[in-house]
Design an enzyme around this catalytic site. Structure first.
Site, PDB file in Angstrom:
ATOM      1  N   HIS A   4      22.546  33.115 -31.516  1.00 33.59           N
ATOM      2  CA  HIS A   4      23.285  34.090 -32.319  1.00 33.59           C
ATOM      3  C   HIS A   4      22.472  34.556 -33.507  1.00 33.59           C
ATOM      4  O   HIS A   4      23.021  35.069 -34.484  1.00 33.59           O
ATOM      5  CB  HIS A   4      24.621  33.470 -32.761  1.00 33.59           C
ATOM      6  CG  HIS A   4      25.410  32.980 -31.586  1.00 33.59           C
ATOM      7  ND1 HIS A   4      26.305  33.780 -30.906  1.00 33.59           N
ATOM      8  CD2 HIS A   4      25.386  31.794 -30.920  1.00 33.59           C
ATOM      9  CE1 HIS A   4      26.816  33.090 -29.886  1.00 33.59           C
ATOM     10  NE2 HIS A   4      26.267  31.882 -29.878  1.00 33.59           N
ATOM     11  N   GLU A  28      -1.258  23.419 -38.546  1.00 33.89           N
ATOM     12  CA  GLU A  28      -2.335  22.885 -39.378  1.00 33.89           C
ATOM     13  C   GLU A  28      -3.542  22.467 -38.529  1.00 33.89           C
ATOM     14  O   GLU A  28      -4.672  22.492 -38.984  1.00 33.89           O
ATOM     15  CB  GLU A  28      -1.799  21.680 -40.170  1.00 33.89           C
ATOM     16  CG  GLU A  28      -2.432  21.547 -41.537  1.00 33.89           C
ATOM     17  CD  GLU A  28      -1.664  20.590 -42.435  1.00 33.89           C
ATOM     18  OE1 GLU A  28      -0.565  20.962 -42.884  1.00 33.89           O
ATOM     19  OE2 GLU A  28      -2.153  19.490 -42.692  1.00 33.89           O
ATOM     20  N   LYS A  51      -4.921  22.668 -52.336  1.00 37.58           N
ATOM     21  CA  LYS A  51      -4.854  21.494 -53.212  1.00 37.58           C
ATOM     22  C   LYS A  51      -5.829  21.670 -54.385  1.00 37.58           C
ATOM     23  O   LYS A  51      -5.506  21.368 -55.533  1.00 37.58           O
ATOM     24  CB  LYS A  51      -5.190  20.211 -52.430  1.00 37.58           C
ATOM     25  CG  LYS A  51      -4.088  19.769 -51.474  1.00 37.58           C
ATOM     26  CD  LYS A  51      -4.393  18.408 -50.848  1.00 37.58           C
ATOM     27  CE  LYS A  51      -3.298  17.962 -49.886  1.00 37.58           C
ATOM     28  NZ  LYS A  51      -3.476  16.641 -49.321  1.00 37.58           N
TER      29      LYS A  51
HETATM   30  O1  PA5 Z   1      -1.610  16.535 -42.058  1.00 43.49           O
HETATM   31  C1  PA5 Z   1      -2.164  16.520 -43.145  1.00 43.49           C
HETATM   32  O2  PA5 Z   1      -3.299  16.062 -43.296  1.00 43.49           O
HETATM   33  C2  PA5 Z   1      -1.444  17.019 -44.397  1.00 43.49           C
HETATM   34  O3  PA5 Z   1      -0.275  17.679 -44.095  1.00 43.49           O
HETATM   35  C3  PA5 Z   1      -1.132  15.837 -45.297  1.00 43.49           C
HETATM   36  O4  PA5 Z   1      -0.302  14.934 -44.619  1.00 43.49           O
HETATM   37  C4  PA5 Z   1      -0.458  16.275 -46.583  1.00 43.49           C
HETATM   38  O5  PA5 Z   1      -1.244  17.247 -47.219  1.00 43.49           O
HETATM   39  C5  PA5 Z   1      -0.267  15.087 -47.518  1.00 43.49           C
HETATM   40  O6  PA5 Z   1      -1.487  14.457 -47.750  1.00 43.49           O
HETATM   41  P1  PA5 Z   1      -1.573  12.994 -48.295  1.00 43.49           P
HETATM   42  O7  PA5 Z   1      -0.964  12.053 -47.320  1.00 43.49           O
HETATM   43  O8  PA5 Z   1      -3.032  12.740 -48.497  1.00 43.49           O
HETATM   44  O9  PA5 Z   1      -0.832  12.967 -49.604  1.00 43.49           O
END
Ligand code: PA5
Length: 471
Positions: free
Chosen positions: A326, A297, A440
């Site tokens: 394996h 990410e 989202k």
């Molecule tokens: O690292 C990130 O920003 C995302 O993976 C968020 O943690 C995830 O989308 C959840 O978002 P939020 O904490 O706003 O619900």
């Protein structure tokens, strides 16, 4: 620096990623390192600025005050049988990783006494209707506390989990439902924060300069981990120790910069666009899961800092030693030359399990008798390392003296800093996630959220015109 402190340090052995071990085509050379000297200096300067200005907050989280979390943990300890985290992605993966590493793998199956009175910990991290319903049918709602974690306070998955749980609690407990909910969200904004204020719900703040995947050392991770009996002070001490080591500006003195540089160079100069993380420890498998999100990410980006299209990022893959010998290792040893592998080695497991001397008349088993599983797993790791190296596949090993909170604190902080540093080398912003936000928005539009009408009608038009091909 005391010897004792150094003995507790995690180390990175990167011999097998170098040209001298695996040859010039696949190994990193001194010239490769030299080629990023300027970028290293600039990135170091930029990260220092982000830290000092307070724009990015994860660097200093080892200074967090743990008292509120420990206080809450001591209040919930005897009172609750279950602590359930409602959250997804960065709000769930870090807690899971650290809990799996430090608590018994069978924590939730132990008696309360064997759990030292701490509740069971369950991390939802999804919206599978069957799974969630099974969970809600299994736990006694009266003995369960739900920690709703969302930085934005709007994520559809988390908010749906929350709404389902509130309705069940209201049905069962009427006005007392509020005692079973604790929120963790941004201190000033978002609908979760509004609900906390409106319904007078207990809420912990997430600092607004810390993004989801960098947030495990905030209330996001520290609260559930403290409630599950993890020594969060030692965890932060480990992070602090690594922060000291990561203050160095040179790649050869800074473990995080070294990790980031090796991966960047392996990708950009040697075509290794896959980063495999392979702990030789079942307890550390979820750390690889957490890393997968962090690396993907943060570094998978379309645009560079100067706004040009760049399409960066290595694909992180998690594997488990010895299990995946394996399953995956054949591919890693003989398949395409597109991977750099990071082993995580545990030098001293907490226990020694000896293989008994049985069936000694069988030649194929005799050699195992009297040896330990510790020896076997360590030998198998060396075997995979040897196989990769002799096939010119770059690999490195992160060595933990043992699995404890101090070592895990170091490991997590090192990988976070490595990610931030690699982001600098790639010339992208590792702290945003426009691709995730795009997904989202799609959900909001398709599910009828107000304010997303335009996107909804565009999507409807696209789907109406699209031909589905199925057989
Ligand atoms: O690292 C990130 O920003 C995302 O993976 C968020 O943690 C995830 O989308 C959840 O978002 P939020 O904490 O706003 O619900």
């Amino acid at each position: 620096m005391s010897d004792n402190k150094r003995d507790q340090d995690i180390l990175i052995d990167f011999t097998n990623s170098l040209e001298e071990s695996i040859g010039p085509q696949h190994g990193i050379s001194p010239a490769d390192f030299a080629s990023i000297e300027q970028a290293t200096m600039e990135t170091h300067g930029r990260l220092q600025k982000l830290k000092e200005s307070g724009e990015i907050g994860f660097f200093d989280l080892h200074k967090s005050d743990t008292k509120p979390f420990k206080k809450f943990a001591s209040r919930t300890r005897e009172k609750f049988e279950n602590f359930v985290v409602l959250g997804i992605g960065g709000s769930a993966l870090g807690t899971n990783a650290i809990h799996s590493a430090l608590n018994s793998s069978f924590h939730n199956s132990l008696t309360k006494r064997k759990r030292n009175g701490y509740p069971k910990l369950l991390v939802v991290d999804n919206i599978d209707p069957d799974w969630l319903e099974e969970l809600l049918q299994t736990v006694d709602l009266k003995k369960t506390i739900f920690n709703v974690i969302s930085k934005s306070g709007t994520t559809a998955e988390t908010m749906s989990q929350f709404m389902i749980v509130v309705e069940r609690l209201k049905k069962k407990l009427k006005g007392k439902w509020k005692n079973k909910i604790v929120l963790t969200t941004d201190g000033g904004k978002g609908v979760l924060r509004e609900l906390a204020d409106e319904f007078n719900l207990l809420a912990f703040d997430i600092p607004n300069n810390v993004g989801g995947r960098f947030s495990v050392f905030t209330s996001v991770g520290l609260l559930p981990l403290a409630c599950a009996g993890v020594d969060i002070d030692s965890l932060l001490k480990g992070a602090e120790r690594m922060a000291q080591r990561c203050a160095a500006s040179s790649i050869m003195e800074n473990p995080a910069y070294l990790f980031g540089a090796l991966h960047y160079l392996a990708d950009r100069r040697k075509g290794k666009n896959i980063s495999v993380m392979m702990p030789y420890s079942s307890k550390l498998y979820s750390v690889a899961d957490w890393y997968r999100q962090l690396w993907a990410e943060s570094l998978g980006k379309r645009y560079s800092l100067d706004g040009k299209e760049c399409f960066t990022g290595q694909t992180p893959v998690k594997a488990l030693g010895a299990t995946d010998q394996h399953s995956q290792v054949q591919l890693y040893v003989e398949g395409p030359h597109d991977k750099i592998t990071t082993f995580i080695e545990v030098e001293n497991f907490s226990r020694t399990v000896t293989i008994p001397k049985l069936f000694e008349e069988k030649e194929a088993l005799k050699y195992l008798g009297g040896k330990s599983l510790n020896q076997l797993i360590s030998t198998e790791m060396k075997g995979t390392e040897y196989a990769l190296t002799s096939h010119n596949r770059p690999n490195l090993t992160i060595r933990l003296p043992k699995i404890n909170a101090h070592a895990i604190g170091q490991l997590i902080f090192m990988l976070e800093t490595a990610t931030a540093f690699a982001g600098g080398l790639y010339g992208i912003n590792p702290f945003d996630q426009p691709g995730v936000e795009f997904g989202k928005q799609f959900t909001y539009a398709k599910m009828g959220r107000e304010g997303f009408e335009k996107m909804r009608s565009e999507l409807e038009e696209k789907t109406a015109n699209a031909k589905r091909r199925t057989i």
